[in-house]
Design an enzyme around this catalytic site. Structure first.
Site, PDB file in Angstrom:
ATOM      1  N   HIS A  64      20.806  33.991  37.045  1.00  0.00           N
ATOM      2  CA  HIS A  64      20.526  35.190  37.839  1.00  0.00           C
ATOM      3  C   HIS A  64      21.643  36.230  37.762  1.00  0.00           C
ATOM      4  O   HIS A  64      21.741  37.127  38.606  1.00  0.00           O
ATOM      5  CB  HIS A  64      20.242  34.793  39.295  1.00  0.00           C
ATOM      6  CG  HIS A  64      19.041  33.916  39.419  1.00  0.00           C
ATOM      7  ND1 HIS A  64      18.844  33.077  40.498  1.00  0.00           N
ATOM      8  CD2 HIS A  64      17.975  33.732  38.614  1.00  0.00           C
ATOM      9  CE1 HIS A  64      17.699  32.410  40.318  1.00  0.00           C
ATOM     10  NE2 HIS A  64      17.171  32.777  39.207  1.00  0.00           N
ATOM     11  N   GLY A 112      22.539  21.261  45.482  1.00  0.00           N
ATOM     12  CA  GLY A 112      22.647  22.370  46.421  1.00  0.00           C
ATOM     13  C   GLY A 112      21.672  23.496  46.185  1.00  0.00           C
ATOM     14  O   GLY A 112      22.019  24.666  46.285  1.00  0.00           O
ATOM     15  N   CYS A 143      28.838  54.963  35.913  1.00  0.00           N
ATOM     16  CA  CYS A 143      29.211  54.530  34.563  1.00  0.00           C
ATOM     17  C   CYS A 143      30.399  55.362  34.080  1.00  0.00           C
ATOM     18  O   CYS A 143      30.321  56.594  34.079  1.00  0.00           O
ATOM     19  CB  CYS A 143      28.038  54.696  33.603  1.00  0.00           C
ATOM     20  SG  CYS A 143      28.460  54.301  31.909  1.00  0.00           S
ATOM     21  N   ALA A 171      27.870  18.365  48.515  1.00  0.00           N
ATOM     22  CA  ALA A 171      28.212  18.257  47.094  1.00  0.00           C
ATOM     23  C   ALA A 171      29.711  18.072  46.901  1.00  0.00           C
ATOM     24  O   ALA A 171      30.143  17.271  46.059  1.00  0.00           O
ATOM     25  CB  ALA A 171      27.749  19.513  46.364  1.00  0.00           C
ATOM     26  N   ASN A 209      23.722  30.645  40.962  1.00  0.00           N
ATOM     27  CA  ASN A 209      24.731  31.384  41.733  1.00  0.00           C
ATOM     28  C   ASN A 209      25.297  32.544  40.923  1.00  0.00           C
ATOM     29  O   ASN A 209      25.518  32.417  39.724  1.00  0.00           O
ATOM     30  CB  ASN A 209      25.851  30.439  42.162  1.00  0.00           C
ATOM     31  CG  ASN A 209      25.315  29.292  43.004  1.00  0.00           C
ATOM     32  OD1 ASN A 209      24.188  29.347  43.496  1.00  0.00           O
ATOM     33  ND2 ASN A 209      26.106  28.245  43.140  1.00  0.00           N
ATOM     34  N   CYS A 269      25.005  49.712  33.333  1.00  0.00           N
ATOM     35  CA  CYS A 269      24.663  51.143  33.401  1.00  0.00           C
ATOM     36  C   CYS A 269      23.153  51.291  33.375  1.00  0.00           C
ATOM     37  O   CYS A 269      22.479  50.717  32.504  1.00  0.00           O
ATOM     38  CB  CYS A 269      25.286  51.890  32.225  1.00  0.00           C
ATOM     39  SG  CYS A 269      24.760  53.616  32.173  1.00  0.00           S
TER      40      CYS A 269
END
Ligand code: BV8
Length: 245
Positions: A117, A186, A146, A230, A100, A125
């Site tokens: 992830h 999950g 940036c 969960a 997540n 940048c």
């Protein structure tokens, strides 16, 4: 649901690793990817969460992430997140690996988290690769730029077709192959390499505990499978765990 055999095992267990997916945040009100009104239903993953989609239309991609940040900003962690934050303190060797990007495990108080992830509240940048934390919702500027070089910022997340950072994936496989018990909570266990982590844990002799409202490709490998939410099952297991053995 009979938790006793698992509770007995957990009372003799020091090293626990947990892998979570979008399902643990569902009860906080964040749509999952493949579930009912899941994110991907409206958008095909390869259309939006890929480097080529970003290069093609960075404004569209940032509108999509701004929309998701708007979904996540107001929600709170649920009892599932909170139990995992507590377990970090009660098991001598506890690790949490998540797919997540919503940051809810941090919000719940977990400290030792491997974000496979990335994180939706971080930007990178595209020139200098510097990482910036930004919680603005809505974003003040789309696409964001940036602050030091003015180049395009991108979400600091891993897109499909992009490799995970080698240090992150090495740490995740190490935590999986060294644990005695791995909870898999999950996740539809489809996206690689995350979906291979429980298999490497099982190969290394760990017991697999799956918590999911539906069966997954991993279910046949699970030593314990609890079918349900969960946010309801983790507190039940935790209550049993609190009782003296
Ligand atoms: C890579 C960040 C090297 C971005 C994400 C063919 C075969 C095998 C692999 C591939 C292939 N083709 C391409 C690949 C590689 C690809 C992949 O795995 N594709 C899949 C679709 C087949 N992987 C990659 O590209 C990875 N990189 O491999 O690099 C490489 C490079 C080039 C080419 C090849 C290899 C990068 C993957 C990371 C992508 N980024 N997110 C963003 O979010 O915007 S993935 C994203 O989707 C999430 O992070 C998560 O990982 C995944 C969604 O899965 P889940 O979290 O499990 O969510 P889902 O909705 O699917 O399921 C929810 C589950 O919860 C369900 O089971 C449901 O029943 C359950 N549930 C619901 N409510 C509850 C519940 N359970 C309990 N309680 C509830 N209340």
């Amino acid at each position: 649901m009979d938790f006793l055999p698992l509770i007995k095992l957990l009372h003799q267990t020091k090293h626990v690793t947990v892998l979570t997916g979008a399902g643990i945040s569902a009860e906080s009100g964040i749509p999952t990817f493949r579930g009912k009104n899941g994110l991907w239903k409206k958008y095909r993953a390869e259309d939006l969460a890929t480097p080529s989609a970003f290069n093609r239309d960075p404004k569209l991609i940032w509108e999509w992430y701004d929309w998701r940040r708007g979904l996540i900003a107001p929600v709170e962690p649920n009892p599932g997140h909170k139990v995992l934050a507590r377990w970090e303190k009660i098991f001598s060797d506890f690790a949490l690996i998540t797919q997540n990007i919503d940051g809810l495990h941090w919000k719940a108080g977990s400290k030792n988290i491997v974000e496979l992830h990335g994180n939706i509240w971080k930007m990178r940048c595209t020139e200098e690769e510097t990482i910036i934390e930004n919680f603005d919702s809505p974003l003040k500027e789309i696409p964001p730029r940036c602050p030091s070089c003015g180049a395009l910022l991108r979400p600091h997340v891993v897109w499909f077709g992009e490799s995970l950072s080698p240090s992150t994936i090495q740490k995740a496989f190490a935590l999986s192959s060294q644990c005695e018990v791995m909870f898999v909570i999950g996740t539809s266990a489809i996206v690689q390499p995350a979906a291979s982590l429980p298999l490497s844990a099982a190969e290394a002799g760990a017991k697999i505990v799956e918590i999911n409202i539906d069966p997954t490709p991993l279910s046949p490998y699970a030593d314990f499978s609890f079918k349900g939410k969960a946010g309801e099952i983790l507190p039940l297991i935790d209550n049993e765990l609190r009782k003296k053995p």
